[in-house]
Design an enzyme around this catalytic site. Sequence first.
Site, PDB file in Angstrom:
ATOM      1  N   SER A 578      25.131  34.975  37.946  1.00  0.00           N
ATOM      2  CA  SER A 578      26.201  35.426  38.825  1.00  0.00           C
ATOM      3  C   SER A 578      25.598  35.909  40.144  1.00  0.00           C
ATOM      4  O   SER A 578      24.955  35.128  40.850  1.00  0.00           O
ATOM      5  CB  SER A 578      27.026  36.507  38.133  1.00  0.00           C
ATOM      6  OG  SER A 578      28.246  36.715  38.799  1.00  0.00           O
ATOM      7  N   ASP A 663      35.374  28.767  35.401  1.00  0.00           N
ATOM      8  CA  ASP A 663      34.907  30.049  35.918  1.00  0.00           C
ATOM      9  C   ASP A 663      35.786  30.504  37.074  1.00  0.00           C
ATOM     10  O   ASP A 663      35.944  29.795  38.067  1.00  0.00           O
ATOM     11  CB  ASP A 663      33.453  29.918  36.381  1.00  0.00           C
ATOM     12  CG  ASP A 663      32.780  31.262  36.599  1.00  0.00           C
ATOM     13  OD1 ASP A 663      33.486  32.256  36.828  1.00  0.00           O
ATOM     14  OD2 ASP A 663      31.540  31.312  36.541  1.00  0.00           O
ATOM     15  N   HIS A 698      33.212  32.188  33.242  1.00  0.00           N
ATOM     16  CA  HIS A 698      32.062  32.938  33.725  1.00  0.00           C
ATOM     17  C   HIS A 698      31.174  33.444  32.589  1.00  0.00           C
ATOM     18  O   HIS A 698      29.961  33.499  32.733  1.00  0.00           O
ATOM     19  CB  HIS A 698      32.560  34.128  34.558  1.00  0.00           C
ATOM     20  CG  HIS A 698      31.527  34.707  35.457  1.00  0.00           C
ATOM     21  ND1 HIS A 698      30.969  34.007  36.504  1.00  0.00           N
ATOM     22  CD2 HIS A 698      30.942  35.930  35.489  1.00  0.00           C
ATOM     23  CE1 HIS A 698      30.101  34.768  37.143  1.00  0.00           C
ATOM     24  NE2 HIS A 698      30.059  35.936  36.536  1.00  0.00           N
TER      25      HIS A 698
END
Length: 728
Positions: A578, A663, A698
């Site tokens: 991330s 995501d 995610h």
Amino acid sequence: MKYYLYPYTFLLLGVTIFFGCEPATDQSEAVLVAPPDAPVAQKQDTTLTFHGDSRVDPYFWMRLTDEQKIADKPDAQTQDVLQYLEEENLYTEAALNDTEGLQEELYQEMVGRIKQTDESVPYFENGYWYYSRYEEGQEYPIYCRKKENLEAKEEVLLNVNALAEGYDYFDVEGLEVSPDNKLLAFGEDTQSRRRYTLRFKNLQTGEMLPDQIPNTQGDGTWAKDNKTFFYTSKDQVTLLSNKILAHQLGQDVAQDVLKYEEKDPSFYMGVYKSKSGDYIIIGERSTLANDYHLLRADQPKGDFQQFIPREAQHLYDIDHVDGKFVILTDWEAPNYRLMETPVDATAKNNWKEIIPHREDVFLSDFDVFKNYLVVNERSNALPKLKVIDLQNDEEHYIQLDEPAYTLSSSTNPEYDTEILRYGYSSLTTPASIYDYNMQTREQELKKQQEVVGGHDPSAYVTERLFAPARDGVQVPISLVYKKGTTLNAETPLLLYAYGSYGSSTNPYFNSTRLSLLDRGFVYAIAHIRGGQEMGRQWYEDGKMFKKKNTFNDFVDCADYLISENYTSSEHLYAMGGSAGGLLMGAVANMAPDRFNGIIAAVPFVDVISTMMDESIPLTTNEFDEWGNPKNLESYEYMLSYSPYDNVQEQEYPHMLVTTGYFDSQVQYWEPAKWVAKLRDKKTDDNLLLLETNMSAGHGGSSGRFQQYREKALEYAFLLKLEEASETE
């Protein structure tokens, strides 16, 4: 009552341990050169002009809308994107074909360490003991309770395995039991976009109620009338939580009453109940400020009242107990201080200081009991728990003896008690739950993560180092390795970091990691600026126009580990996800020669284009973290490090990039575009692999075990590179 889902709370031992397995024999076939016929993404130049600066993006076409992704019949653009992602997945499979046996071996090791039939530590609230458990072979938890004592008959609140049948992805969040213990609210997500549908269950009859509320944050709280439920609704496009509504059970959702709407898109928001249960609190938070609105829980039809007027820069947290509000605030206190105020006089001029600000101690959280106050502190990059006796003002710290660890309060819903529940772990000690008597200072280990096959913490060594950064700052490093591992230039080392949003990366135990440690790897965490390990200033010095400190710190930690002979660039690997994936992209451009391989998970790499587009989830919330590129100064600074924009013709390390098609936080097209551009520009034959999970978002795959397939792939990638490096 809230069904707590905090770290350590359930301790459902879905983690791993050492089997002493040797590397798979097929690993000897490992090669460093990428296989032929790598996917070549088509180029469709799009010119993006801002501030008179034009950027040509040949892969901008990869972006799809949510509607395109879920359409029954994909259009031409969607088909092109799906074809490209499938080609990349097939290429990754081919490139790692020689590790299939190793991947399976790693996967079996990881899941083999998990105690399949397991149960969390029960906690008591409002007449019931609450816990969750897993049954052998099942992917999802079963949430349960027992009335009054643990010998009572078990009542199953929710069997997530049954709900998840037929779904590729399934997630349940925000379990909330009504004050009368008769109703359960929870959120479910079947797509991994973090858009939850709220559902309700009658706990007396076991029936699901017809009420369903789509497009929510997935949690909320009950009023004391046991029929009004407050929840957070999301914007359909940006997915920002922007409205608080009240739902009456049995009524049409269209009749839900809007209680509050947030107009400023830089704020996140949610609704919850105070520890006392007397107040429903709307909490809003941006990077620089918090805001709270309160409503008596016994007056659900009333209007929320603001705690204090919103300020441009004021971060604080509140809780209500025993006729007062306790406030953790950075008002004239960068490292925070603790204050209190009467419920009928919340203005700042009525606040009274309990714990003052300290330059060398960061206050991160607090928990209030009838006779005790517990404060989560952090100093010298280590967390601490301080207990204060409110009857005599005596204070003490819970004593710990490991050089690097993680520690925090756990589930403590009861107010009138002398028992504090806390969680502890380290790089060598499995996650542990303790009940601590704040009066006698005695403690009881309630549960420690069991590693099937056995785990001996003394068989591993943990160290805490400080690496000198280029500007003179000392950056903490936590590391662990198996006792007997030779530390020299030939030692493989995986260096991990995050370094954003003030999120501190704690050194905790992870049994999957044993599969690397037992094969001779060292695992290290670089506590770089951008987190809050060393206090609030540590975060301030790693964001906005100081963001490059984050990247420099990571490279300097790598250099330090090399100089101290823990490893060498030929055996050093980097990993982040991330915002940590942004870190990986930045250091790949800045210092590609430092690392033999990099794993970038769901990486935020297309900084300018994403931050320019306010329709993308999270963008407007992040302007005070990264900057707003609509401002020239921010644009130029962000452009100077944006990984996608700074890909150049040079040699890059071996790289594995992972993403999820659904995501909502870092859209799949960022890593997809980045890989396409890297493949077009890089001048080496090193592996460059993109793996897209086509049914996840995610957080990757849902369920208890599927995540380990992904971890096995990552570890096999590292072990393949290391084996090939050793044979060169």
